[in-house]
Design an enzyme around this catalytic site. Structure first.
Site, PDB file in Angstrom:
ATOM      1  N   ARG A   1      -9.098 -15.779   7.213  1.00 10.60           N
ATOM      2  CA  ARG A   1      -8.743 -14.542   6.535  1.00 10.60           C
ATOM      3  C   ARG A   1      -9.617 -13.374   7.002  1.00 10.60           C
ATOM      4  O   ARG A   1      -9.135 -12.254   7.195  1.00 10.60           O
ATOM      5  CB  ARG A   1      -8.895 -14.738   5.021  1.00 10.60           C
ATOM      6  CG  ARG A   1      -8.501 -13.543   4.155  1.00 10.60           C
ATOM      7  CD  ARG A   1      -7.031 -13.227   4.258  1.00 10.60           C
ATOM      8  NE  ARG A   1      -6.656 -12.137   3.385  1.00 10.60           N
ATOM      9  CZ  ARG A   1      -5.779 -12.252   2.372  1.00 10.60           C
ATOM     10  NH1 ARG A   1      -5.166 -13.410   2.147  1.00 10.60           N
ATOM     11  NH2 ARG A   1      -5.481 -11.205   1.617  1.00 10.60           N
TER      12      ARG A   1
ATOM     13  N   LEU B   1      -7.303  -6.532   0.250  1.00 10.86           N
ATOM     14  CA  LEU B   1      -8.093  -6.015   1.369  1.00 10.86           C
ATOM     15  C   LEU B   1      -9.521  -6.555   1.219  1.00 10.86           C
ATOM     16  O   LEU B   1     -10.120  -6.477   0.146  1.00 10.86           O
ATOM     17  CB  LEU B   1      -8.073  -4.494   1.345  1.00 10.86           C
ATOM     18  CG  LEU B   1      -6.655  -3.909   1.539  1.00 10.86           C
ATOM     19  CD1 LEU B   1      -6.632  -2.437   1.175  1.00 10.86           C
ATOM     20  CD2 LEU B   1      -6.162  -4.158   2.958  1.00 10.86           C
TER      21      LEU B   1
ATOM     22  N   ASN C   1      -4.349   2.600  -4.088  1.00 12.68           N
ATOM     23  CA  ASN C   1      -3.297   1.597  -4.255  1.00 12.68           C
ATOM     24  C   ASN C   1      -2.461   1.957  -5.474  1.00 12.68           C
ATOM     25  O   ASN C   1      -2.977   2.529  -6.448  1.00 12.68           O
ATOM     26  CB  ASN C   1      -3.966   0.224  -4.473  1.00 12.68           C
ATOM     27  CG  ASN C   1      -2.952  -0.927  -4.449  1.00 12.68           C
ATOM     28  OD1 ASN C   1      -1.754  -0.710  -4.430  1.00 12.68           O
ATOM     29  ND2 ASN C   1      -3.466  -2.144  -4.443  1.00 12.68           N
ATOM     30  N   THR C   2      -1.183   1.669  -5.398  1.00 16.50           N
ATOM     31  CA  THR C   2      -0.336   1.841  -6.583  1.00 16.50           C
ATOM     32  C   THR C   2      -0.086   0.449  -7.167  1.00 16.50           C
ATOM     33  O   THR C   2       0.069  -0.540  -6.423  1.00 16.50           O
ATOM     34  CB  THR C   2       1.043   2.425  -6.191  1.00 16.50           C
ATOM     35  OG1 THR C   2       1.672   1.493  -5.283  1.00 16.50           O
ATOM     36  CG2 THR C   2       0.906   3.767  -5.528  1.00 16.50           C
ATOM     37  N   HIS C   3      -0.112   0.382  -8.495  1.00 15.19           N
ATOM     38  CA  HIS C   3       0.157  -0.903  -9.155  1.00 15.19           C
ATOM     39  C   HIS C   3       1.207  -0.658 -10.238  1.00 15.19           C
ATOM     40  O   HIS C   3       1.075   0.306 -11.012  1.00 15.19           O
ATOM     41  CB  HIS C   3      -1.138  -1.450  -9.773  1.00 15.19           C
ATOM     42  CG  HIS C   3      -0.955  -2.759 -10.477  1.00 15.19           C
ATOM     43  ND1 HIS C   3      -0.511  -3.900  -9.830  1.00 15.19           N
ATOM     44  CD2 HIS C   3      -1.115  -3.099 -11.772  1.00 15.19           C
ATOM     45  CE1 HIS C   3      -0.419  -4.883 -10.698  1.00 15.19           C
ATOM     46  NE2 HIS C   3      -0.778  -4.433 -11.895  1.00 15.19           N
TER      47      HIS C   3
ATOM     48  N   ASP D   1     -11.150  -1.275  -4.757  1.00 16.11           N
ATOM     49  CA  ASP D   1     -12.507  -1.817  -4.620  1.00 16.11           C
ATOM     50  C   ASP D   1     -12.354  -3.317  -4.357  1.00 16.11           C
ATOM     51  O   ASP D   1     -11.265  -3.796  -4.046  1.00 16.11           O
ATOM     52  CB  ASP D   1     -13.358  -1.515  -5.867  1.00 16.11           C
ATOM     53  CG  ASP D   1     -12.843  -2.226  -7.114  1.00 16.11           C
ATOM     54  OD1 ASP D   1     -13.331  -1.893  -8.207  1.00 16.11           O
ATOM     55  OD2 ASP D   1     -11.965  -3.101  -6.998  1.00 16.11           O
TER      56      ASP D   1
ATOM     57  N   GLY E   1     -12.217  -5.786  -6.226  1.00 15.24           N
ATOM     58  CA  GLY E   1     -11.561  -6.608  -7.257  1.00 15.24           C
ATOM     59  C   GLY E   1     -10.057  -6.640  -7.062  1.00 15.24           C
ATOM     60  O   GLY E   1      -9.530  -6.128  -6.079  1.00 15.24           O
TER      61      GLY E   1
ATOM     62  N   ASP F   1      -6.932  -5.060  -8.362  1.00 16.07           N
ATOM     63  CA  ASP F   1      -6.397  -3.941  -9.160  1.00 16.07           C
ATOM     64  C   ASP F   1      -7.422  -3.429 -10.162  1.00 16.07           C
ATOM     65  O   ASP F   1      -7.106  -3.127 -11.314  1.00 16.07           O
ATOM     66  CB  ASP F   1      -5.123  -4.394  -9.908  1.00 16.07           C
ATOM     67  CG  ASP F   1      -4.032  -4.839  -8.928  1.00 16.07           C
ATOM     68  OD1 ASP F   1      -3.270  -5.756  -9.284  1.00 16.07           O
ATOM     69  OD2 ASP F   1      -3.970  -4.276  -7.822  1.00 16.07           O
TER      70      ASP F   1
HETATM   71  C1  GRF Z   1       5.650  -1.153  -5.933  1.00 12.49           C
HETATM   72  O1  GRF Z   1       6.043  -1.117  -7.299  1.00 12.49           O
HETATM   73  C2  GRF Z   1       4.198  -1.499  -5.832  1.00 12.49           C
HETATM   74  O2  GRF Z   1       3.398  -0.958  -6.865  1.00 12.49           O
HETATM   75  C3  GRF Z   1       4.268  -2.996  -5.968  1.00 12.49           C
HETATM   76  O3  GRF Z   1       5.387  -3.387  -5.193  1.00 12.49           O
HETATM   77  C4  GRF Z   1       6.319  -2.304  -5.195  1.00 12.49           C
HETATM   78  C5  GRF Z   1       6.593  -1.947  -3.765  1.00 12.49           C
HETATM   79  O4  GRF Z   1       7.748  -1.190  -3.729  1.00 12.49           O
HETATM   80  N1  GRF Z   1       3.057  -3.621  -5.485  1.00 12.49           N
HETATM   81  P1  GRF Z   1       8.154  -0.449  -2.348  1.00 12.49           P
HETATM   82  O5  GRF Z   1       7.899  -1.441  -1.231  1.00 12.49           O
HETATM   83  O6  GRF Z   1       7.304   0.786  -2.231  1.00 12.49           O
HETATM   84  O7  GRF Z   1       9.621  -0.124  -2.533  1.00 12.49           O
END
Ligand code: GRF
Length: 200
Positions: free
Chosen positions: A64, A92, A106-108, A140, A142, A144
């Site tokens: 990894r 990451l 990052n978006t969650h 970071d 962790g 999320d």
């Molecule tokens: C998003 O909701 C993201 O937060 C999650 O997976 C989804 C990805 O959607 N980890 P896309 O690939 O941007 O359409």
């Protein structure tokens, strides 16, 4: 500002960034798109926009940490101001974070700290919450857990299944991402650890 975007799937968040970046006033451009698999259909959005793409598969490396270093090397060649992980389904690691900590967001698809990990919408639905949403945070080491930059609330409908809920979350998520990345690019945010300062 120079953005490198990392994806694993359909890339609708990427598509929203590419569309916003087409406006010169947005202040950021997508200089490259990376994925952890060749099957990430979102790579088509990058190709259509003329952005360079690269794929780094964990399975191509004996361990990894070698993948982590290879990913960091790929990203570094594009000299990003900000790395945006949008639907990138790999954690990451240390080599990457050493290179890009404080400059990776990052978006969650949940309201952190609730429902971290791979199945935010499913976990929210299973738990029975009435409101969930999405979170933009600084990556970071962790899962999320980084400093939260923004969140949007999304109602859970009585007849929602995971798919319908996640699609509704993604609508909010895309506008949150486009708005905040644009602000960071134009205002020069400096992110150090858990504070976000407007830098010079
Ligand atoms: C998003 O909701 C993201 O937060 C999650 O997976 C989804 C990805 O959607 N980890 P896309 O690939 O941007 O359409």
């Amino acid at each position: 500002a120079r953005l490198v975007v990392l994806i694993s799937g359909t890339g609708s968040n990427l598509a929203a960034l590419l569309e916003a970046a087409a406006d010169p006033g947005y202040g950021a451009q997508v200089v490259a798109v990376g994925a952890d698999r060749h099957s990430a259909t979102g790579l088509e959005h990058a190709r259509a926009a003329g952005s360079p793409v690269f794929v780094e598969r964990v399975g191509d490396y004996a361990e990894r940490s070698a993948w982590d270093r290879a990913l960091a090397t790929q990203v570094a060649q594009f000299e990003p101001d900000l790395v945006v992980s949008a639907g990138f389904m790999k954690l990451l690691g240390p080599a990457f974070l050493t290179a890009f900590a404080g400059r990776t967001v990052n978006t969650h698809p949940a309201l952190s700290p609730a429902f971290p990990g791979m199945h935010g919408p499913r976990d929210a639905l299973d738990y029975g919450v009435k409101v969930t949403g999405c979170t933009l945070f600084v990556v970071d080491d962790g899962v999320d857990t980084g400093a939260i930059l923004d969140q949007r609330a999304v109602e859970v409908a009585a007849d929602d299944d995971v798919e319908s809920l996640h699609e509704r979350i993604k609508i909010a998520e895309r506008s949150m991402l486009v708005e905040q990345v644009g602000r960071m690019a134009r205002e020069g945010w400096i992110i150090d650890g858990r504070t976000v300062r407007v830098g010079g």
